[in-house]
Design a protein around this motif. Structure first.
Motif, PDB file in Angstrom:
ATOM      1  N   VAL A  56       0.740  -1.012  -0.178  1.00  0.00           N
ATOM      2  CA  VAL A  56      -0.060  -0.055   0.091  1.00  0.00           C
ATOM      3  C   VAL A  56       0.758   1.268  -0.033  1.00  0.00           C
ATOM      4  CG1 VAL A  56      -1.619   1.310   1.492  1.00  0.00           C
ATOM      5  CG2 VAL A  56      -1.940  -1.136   1.161  1.00  0.00           C
ATOM      6  N   GLU A  57       1.854   1.140   0.906  1.00  0.00           N
ATOM      7  CA  GLU A  57       2.834   2.282   0.698  1.00  0.00           C
ATOM      8  C   GLU A  57       3.553   2.515  -0.688  1.00  0.00           C
ATOM      9  OE1 GLU A  57       5.746   1.958   3.994  1.00  0.00           O
ATOM     10  OE2 GLU A  57       3.975   1.858   5.346  1.00  0.00           O
ATOM     11  N   ALA A  58       3.961   1.225  -1.245  1.00  0.00           N
ATOM     12  CA  ALA A  58       4.538   1.389  -2.528  1.00  0.00           C
ATOM     13  C   ALA A  58       3.589   2.083  -3.545  1.00  0.00           C
ATOM     14  CB  ALA A  58       5.017   0.225  -2.886  1.00  0.00           C
ATOM     15  N   LEU A  59       2.442   1.598  -3.281  1.00  0.00           N
ATOM     16  CA  LEU A  59       1.314   2.230  -4.569  1.00  0.00           C
ATOM     17  C   LEU A  59       1.085   3.643  -4.003  1.00  0.00           C
ATOM     18  CD1 LEU A  59      -1.082  -0.802  -4.890  1.00  0.00           C
ATOM     19  CD2 LEU A  59       0.001   0.443  -6.630  1.00  0.00           C
ATOM     20  N   ALA A  60       1.091   4.059  -2.850  1.00  0.00           N
ATOM     21  CA  ALA A  60       0.900   5.536  -2.569  1.00  0.00           C
ATOM     22  C   ALA A  60       1.796   6.491  -3.045  1.00  0.00           C
ATOM     23  CB  ALA A  60       0.577   5.627  -1.013  1.00  0.00           C
ATOM     24  N   GLU A  61       2.946   5.668  -3.424  1.00  0.00           N
ATOM     25  CA  GLU A  61       4.145   6.740  -4.061  1.00  0.00           C
ATOM     26  C   GLU A  61       3.964   6.762  -5.594  1.00  0.00           C
ATOM     27  OE1 GLU A  61       7.836   4.823  -2.847  1.00  0.00           O
ATOM     28  OE2 GLU A  61       7.382   5.041  -0.821  1.00  0.00           O
ATOM     29  N   GLN A  62       2.966   6.166  -5.979  1.00  0.00           N
ATOM     30  CA  GLN A  62       2.650   6.171  -7.618  1.00  0.00           C
ATOM     31  C   GLN A  62       1.706   7.236  -7.831  1.00  0.00           C
ATOM     32  OE1 GLN A  62       4.241   4.056  -9.821  1.00  0.00           O
ATOM     33  NE2 GLN A  62       5.016   3.283  -8.004  1.00  0.00           N
ATOM     34  N   ASP A  63       1.805   7.950  -9.013  1.00  0.00           N
ATOM     35  CA  ASP A  63       1.188   8.914  -9.327  1.00  0.00           C
ATOM     36  C   ASP A  63      -0.379   8.907  -9.108  1.00  0.00           C
ATOM     37  OD1 ASP A  63       0.732  11.678 -10.289  1.00  0.00           O
ATOM     38  OD2 ASP A  63       0.236  10.819 -12.449  1.00  0.00           O
ATOM     39  N   TYR A 114     -13.696   6.089 -12.869  1.00  0.00           N
ATOM     40  CA  TYR A 114     -13.373   5.184 -12.136  1.00  0.00           C
ATOM     41  C   TYR A 114     -12.701   5.406 -10.941  1.00  0.00           C
ATOM     42  CZ  TYR A 114     -15.035   2.318 -15.948  1.00  0.00           C
ATOM     43  OH  TYR A 114     -15.907   1.596 -17.000  1.00  0.00           O
ATOM     44  N   SER A 115     -13.137   4.589  -9.842  1.00  0.00           N
ATOM     45  CA  SER A 115     -12.148   4.517  -8.595  1.00  0.00           C
ATOM     46  C   SER A 115     -11.443   3.219  -8.364  1.00  0.00           C
ATOM     47  CB  SER A 115     -12.732   4.921  -7.391  1.00  0.00           C
ATOM     48  OG  SER A 115     -12.233   4.875  -6.155  1.00  0.00           O
ATOM     49  N   ILE A 116     -10.336   2.965  -8.306  1.00  0.00           N
ATOM     50  CA  ILE A 116      -9.768   1.560  -8.318  1.00  0.00           C
ATOM     51  C   ILE A 116      -9.078   1.490  -6.971  1.00  0.00           C
ATOM     52  CG2 ILE A 116      -8.048   0.221  -9.346  1.00  0.00           C
ATOM     53  CD1 ILE A 116      -9.425   2.883 -11.335  1.00  0.00           C
ATOM     54  N   GLU A 117      -9.260   0.433  -6.315  1.00  0.00           N
ATOM     55  CA  GLU A 117      -8.860   0.146  -4.755  1.00  0.00           C
ATOM     56  C   GLU A 117      -8.053  -1.322  -4.882  1.00  0.00           C
ATOM     57  OE1 GLU A 117     -12.113   2.502  -2.313  1.00  0.00           O
ATOM     58  OE2 GLU A 117     -12.588   0.422  -2.682  1.00  0.00           O
ATOM     59  N   PHE A 118      -6.718  -1.065  -4.278  1.00  0.00           N
ATOM     60  CA  PHE A 118      -6.277  -2.453  -3.957  1.00  0.00           C
ATOM     61  C   PHE A 118      -6.095  -2.723  -2.519  1.00  0.00           C
ATOM     62  CE2 PHE A 118      -2.188  -4.182  -1.905  1.00  0.00           C
ATOM     63  CZ  PHE A 118      -2.332  -5.319  -2.664  1.00  0.00           C
ATOM     64  N   TYR A 119      -6.544  -3.752  -2.204  1.00  0.00           N
ATOM     65  CA  TYR A 119      -6.716  -4.078  -0.654  1.00  0.00           C
ATOM     66  C   TYR A 119      -5.597  -5.198  -0.378  1.00  0.00           C
ATOM     67  CZ  TYR A 119     -11.341  -1.726  -0.692  1.00  0.00           C
ATOM     68  OH  TYR A 119     -12.535  -0.890  -0.874  1.00  0.00           O
ATOM     69  N   ALA A 120      -4.896  -4.926   0.564  1.00  0.00           N
ATOM     70  CA  ALA A 120      -3.734  -5.667   0.875  1.00  0.00           C
ATOM     71  C   ALA A 120      -4.073  -6.754   1.597  1.00  0.00           C
ATOM     72  CB  ALA A 120      -2.672  -4.842   1.567  1.00  0.00           C
ATOM     73  N   PRO A 121      -4.955  -6.923   2.620  1.00  0.00           N
ATOM     74  CA  PRO A 121      -5.466  -8.135   3.494  1.00  0.00           C
ATOM     75  C   PRO A 121      -5.995  -9.207   2.438  1.00  0.00           C
ATOM     76  CG  PRO A 121      -6.116  -6.338   4.556  1.00  0.00           C
ATOM     77  CD  PRO A 121      -5.607  -5.785   3.187  1.00  0.00           C
ATOM     78  N   GLN A 179       0.435  -1.843 -14.713  1.00  0.00           N
ATOM     79  CA  GLN A 179       1.471  -1.233 -14.649  1.00  0.00           C
ATOM     80  C   GLN A 179       1.703  -0.590 -13.443  1.00  0.00           C
ATOM     81  OE1 GLN A 179       3.809  -1.457 -16.956  1.00  0.00           O
ATOM     82  NE2 GLN A 179       5.179  -0.230 -15.761  1.00  0.00           N
ATOM     83  N   ASP A 180       1.018   0.159 -12.742  1.00  0.00           N
ATOM     84  CA  ASP A 180       1.094   0.724 -11.546  1.00  0.00           C
ATOM     85  C   ASP A 180       1.445  -0.360 -10.564  1.00  0.00           C
ATOM     86  OD1 ASP A 180       0.356   3.146 -12.515  1.00  0.00           O
ATOM     87  OD2 ASP A 180      -1.598   3.455 -11.760  1.00  0.00           O
ATOM     88  N   LEU A 181       0.800  -1.443 -10.585  1.00  0.00           N
ATOM     89  CA  LEU A 181       0.998  -2.483  -9.684  1.00  0.00           C
ATOM     90  C   LEU A 181       2.719  -2.886  -9.840  1.00  0.00           C
ATOM     91  CD1 LEU A 181      -2.020  -4.516  -9.965  1.00  0.00           C
ATOM     92  CD2 LEU A 181      -1.406  -3.313  -7.854  1.00  0.00           C
ATOM     93  N   VAL A 182       3.307  -3.043 -11.139  1.00  0.00           N
ATOM     94  CA  VAL A 182       4.458  -3.491 -11.309  1.00  0.00           C
ATOM     95  C   VAL A 182       5.518  -2.358 -10.744  1.00  0.00           C
ATOM     96  CG1 VAL A 182       5.958  -3.832 -13.313  1.00  0.00           C
ATOM     97  CG2 VAL A 182       3.823  -4.930 -13.484  1.00  0.00           C
ATOM     98  N   GLU A 183       5.117  -1.154 -11.130  1.00  0.00           N
ATOM     99  CA  GLU A 183       6.239  -0.277 -10.703  1.00  0.00           C
ATOM    100  C   GLU A 183       6.143  -0.098  -9.309  1.00  0.00           C
ATOM    101  OE1 GLU A 183       5.078   3.571 -12.696  1.00  0.00           O
ATOM    102  OE2 GLU A 183       5.241   2.508 -14.513  1.00  0.00           O
ATOM    103  N   ALA A 184       5.333  -0.462  -8.403  1.00  0.00           N
ATOM    104  CA  ALA A 184       5.288  -0.448  -6.989  1.00  0.00           C
ATOM    105  C   ALA A 184       5.847  -1.837  -6.423  1.00  0.00           C
ATOM    106  CB  ALA A 184       3.647  -0.345  -6.505  1.00  0.00           C
TER     107      ALA A 184
END
Length: 89
Positions: A5-12, A32-39, A73-78
């Motif tokens: 989550v911290e790594a994604l928060a660093e993405q634009d 769209y609102s896109i959400e990544f849920y870590a748990p 791509q955002d996931l890969v970069e994070a």
């Protein structure tokens, strides 16, 4: 907070909210609102209505492919496994 989550928060455009990260994108004429849920290690797509206040969950097969590609791509970069984007709950 989860390191993914911290790594994604660093993405634009991404913001961290506890154990989730969220970003807003436009896909075609839709928002769209896109959400990544870590748990649960999943990505959810929400279609945002014109008022900007109301969002409904949508199946990823209804989301434009270029937007899904951008999320992967955002996931890969994070350094998050991009295969999580297609994971079903």
């Amino acid at each position: 907070m989860d390191e993914r989550v911290e790594a994604l928060a660093e993405q634009d455009g991404w913001q961290a909210e506890g154990f989730a990260a969220r970003v807003h994108y436009r896909g075609g004429d839709d928002y769209y609102s896109i959400e990544f849920y870590a748990p649960s290690e999943c990505v959810l797509y929400w279609k945002v209505k014109g008022d900007g206040e109301t969002a409904v969950p949508v199946g990823r097969d209804t989301v434009p492919d270029p937007l899904r590609d951008r999320i992967r791509q955002d996931l890969v970069e994070a350094d998050v496994d991009p295969e999580l984007e297609s994971r079903s709950l």
